[in-house]
Structures are given as structure tokens and as C-alpha cells.
Write a protein that holds these residues in place. Structure first.
Motif, mmCIF file in Angstrom:
data_model
loop_
_atom_site.group_PDB
_atom_site.id
_atom_site.type_symbol
_atom_site.label_atom_id
_atom_site.label_comp_id
_atom_site.label_asym_id
_atom_site.label_seq_id
_atom_site.Cartn_x
_atom_site.Cartn_y
_atom_site.Cartn_z
ATOM 1 N N UNK A 166 0.885 -1.169 0.000
ATOM 2 C CA UNK A 166 0.000 0.000 0.000
ATOM 3 C C UNK A 166 0.920 1.214 0.000
ATOM 4 N N UNK A 167 1.123 1.874 -1.137
ATOM 5 C CA UNK A 167 2.063 2.996 -1.177
ATOM 6 C C UNK A 167 1.617 4.155 -0.288
ATOM 7 N N UNK A 168 2.550 4.997 0.145
ATOM 8 C CA UNK A 168 2.171 6.198 0.894
ATOM 9 C C UNK A 168 1.181 7.039 0.096
ATOM 10 N N UNK A 169 0.176 7.552 0.792
ATOM 11 C CA UNK A 169 -0.894 8.285 0.110
ATOM 12 C C UNK A 169 -0.375 9.497 -0.656
ATOM 13 N N UNK A 170 0.706 10.110 -0.145
ATOM 14 C CA UNK A 170 1.180 11.361 -0.755
ATOM 15 C C UNK A 170 2.183 11.132 -1.887
ATOM 16 N N UNK A 171 2.598 9.890 -2.101
ATOM 17 C CA UNK A 171 3.611 9.612 -3.131
ATOM 18 C C UNK A 171 2.983 9.175 -4.440
ATOM 19 N N UNK A 172 3.603 9.516 -5.584
ATOM 20 C CA UNK A 172 3.191 8.880 -6.832
ATOM 21 C C UNK A 172 3.388 7.367 -6.680
ATOM 22 N N UNK A 173 2.365 6.559 -6.999
ATOM 23 C CA UNK A 173 2.437 5.140 -6.639
ATOM 24 C C UNK A 173 3.349 4.295 -7.512
ATOM 25 N N UNK A 174 3.607 4.723 -8.748
ATOM 26 C CA UNK A 174 4.288 3.824 -9.690
ATOM 27 C C UNK A 174 5.675 3.395 -9.217
ATOM 28 N N UNK A 175 6.413 4.287 -8.558
ATOM 29 C CA UNK A 175 7.741 3.911 -8.071
ATOM 30 C C UNK A 175 7.646 2.800 -7.033
ATOM 31 N N UNK A 176 6.614 2.849 -6.201
ATOM 32 C CA UNK A 176 6.421 1.814 -5.188
ATOM 33 C C UNK A 176 6.001 0.497 -5.840
ATOM 34 N N UNK A 177 5.142 0.585 -6.848
ATOM 35 C CA UNK A 177 4.743 -0.627 -7.565
ATOM 36 C C UNK A 177 5.945 -1.251 -8.273
ATOM 37 N N UNK A 178 6.783 -0.394 -8.858
ATOM 38 C CA UNK A 178 7.978 -0.899 -9.533
ATOM 39 C C UNK A 178 8.930 -1.575 -8.564
#
Length: 225
Positions: free
Chosen positions: A166-178
Motif C-alpha cells: 500500500x504505497x504512501x498516500x502522498x507519493x506517486x504510486x508507480x515507483x512503489x509498484x515498480x
């Protein structure tokens, strides 16, 4: 109300298919986990009748209260635990859920291993990764995932099939998904549970095999009091 829920469910399915096709993936390779936490049984029935069979719940107690009757009518339902799991609820979780997505600490691994042996029932297990290292959020730090996966396998005899984040709400999620996809690839793990109502197309672009969508189907949940 039931018609609008089914319409919203179908719109999500259509968007999943578009996102998969846009990224040269087969739509059938992405599983929609309809997140039904806080939704009463009568609110779930319309999407069951429409054909949805994979559902996500956050709480053992809520699941035990509302799903037995639904599963009698729809025995092919697959239930995923997507909320934090206390070690003392491991027995109930192993009995109730087909997939547990939130394995994130040694004590829980030990408790699940004990219940798997006792019950002779092996839910699919995913390790939750705290990709943003947020102190208030569950999950294993990315720097500790390799060691934790080895511990699950070698010390506790558990088979881990994939990862969840579950990426941080304030971050663009794609980097976390990658990041999650890269860790999974490194370990040969095939399940990637990532993406929710606001960002599941981006998760599909990054390789998600399971997306967890609740409010886009069932509507906004009541605010916590």
C-alpha cells in the motif's frame, strides 16, 4: 442501489481490461479483488449474482459474521484477508481465508505455520512490504524482505507466493509498484497485489496480478467516528 453497484463493478472490470490491453497484457491475468469490508451481506449479493467471486476483507470477526451464509450460496468464492492480522487470530484466519495478504512479522509467520500444520489447510500467503517505510503502517521494510522471506521458508516451512503493498498516500504510486515488482522478480514470486481504487491502472502497468478495489465498486465507506 444494487443496479448502480453492478454498473460500477462492470466499469472497473472494463477499466482493468483496458489497462491490461494498453500494456500488452492479457486482461484475464489481472484478478479483481472486490474489497467488501464494511459492506453488509445484502450489499455484496448483487456483485456475487453478477459473477464476482474474489473478495477482500480487513477483519476476521467481520468476515466470520457475514460470509458463511454467502459462501453456502456461492461455494466457489475466494476470500482474501487484506487487513492487519493479529497472531492470536491466526487459527480463525487460516480457517476463513483462502489468501492472506498481510504476512509481515516473525511472530505471525510462526503462528500461521502452527495453524497450517494443525488444520492441514494452506492459504496462499503474501508478504506485505512497507515500500515507504512508514512507521504507522504494517509491512516488512524493503531492506528486510530478503531475510524475512528466507525465514518464512527455512525456519517456519511456509510457502510465500507473492507480495502486497500500500504505497504512501502522498507519493506517486508507480515507483512503489515498480519496487515491489522488482523484489518479486528477484525471488521468483508470481503474485503481485498492488493498486486500489485510485491507482489500479498504474499498478496494472507495473505488473499487478491482483488489484484491490472497494470504493469504486461499493461507494465511499462511512467515515470513522
Amino acid at each position: 442501489m444494487s443496479e448502480s453497484v453492478v454498473t460500477q463493478w462492470q466499469a472497473v472490470r472494463d477499466e482493468i481490461a483496458r489497462a491490461a490491453s494498453d500494456n500488452e497484457r492479457t486482461p484475464g491475468d489481472v484478478t479483481l479483488v472486490a474489497v467488501s469490508k464494511t459492506v453488509a451481506a445484502e450489499g455484496i449479493r448483487p456483485v456475487l449474482e453478477a459473477g464476482q467471486r474474489v473478495f477482500g476483507e480487513n477483519y476476521v470477526q467481520e468476515t466470520a459474521a457475514k460470509w458463511p451464509g454467502l459462501r453456502e450460496a456461492y461455494p466457489d468464492v475466494e476470500l482474501h484477508l487484506i487487513g492487519p492480522l493479529q497472531s492470536n487470530k491466526a487459527r480463525e484466519a487460516v480457517a476463513l481465508f483462502d489468501v492472506i495478504q498481510t504476512l509481515d512479522r516473525t511472530s505471525l509467520a510462526a503462528a500461521l505455520a502452527k495453524e497450517v500444520r494443525r488444520a492441514g489447510r494452506q492459504p496462499v500467503l503474501l508478504v506485505q512490504v512497507n515500500t515507504g517505510d512508514e512507521p504507522q503502517k504494517g509491512g516488512v521494510s524493503p531492506s528486510a524482505v530478503d531475510a524475512f522471506l528466507a525465514e518464512c521458508r527455512d525456519t517456519h516451512g511456509l510457502t510465500v507466493s507473492g507480495l502486497m503493498c500500500i504505497p504512501p498516500a502522498e507519493d506517486p504510486p508507480s515507483a512503489h509498484f515498480g519496487m515491489l515488482a522488482a523484489i518479486a522478480a528477484r525471488h521468483g514470486l508470481t503474485w503481485l497485489s498492488m493498486g486500489m481504487s485510485a491507482d489500479y491502472p498504474a499498478a496494472i502497468q507495473m505488473g499487478a496480478t491482483h488489484v484491490r478495489v472497494g470504493s469504486a465498486i461499493f461507494g465511499a465507506r462511512p467515515a470513522k467516528t
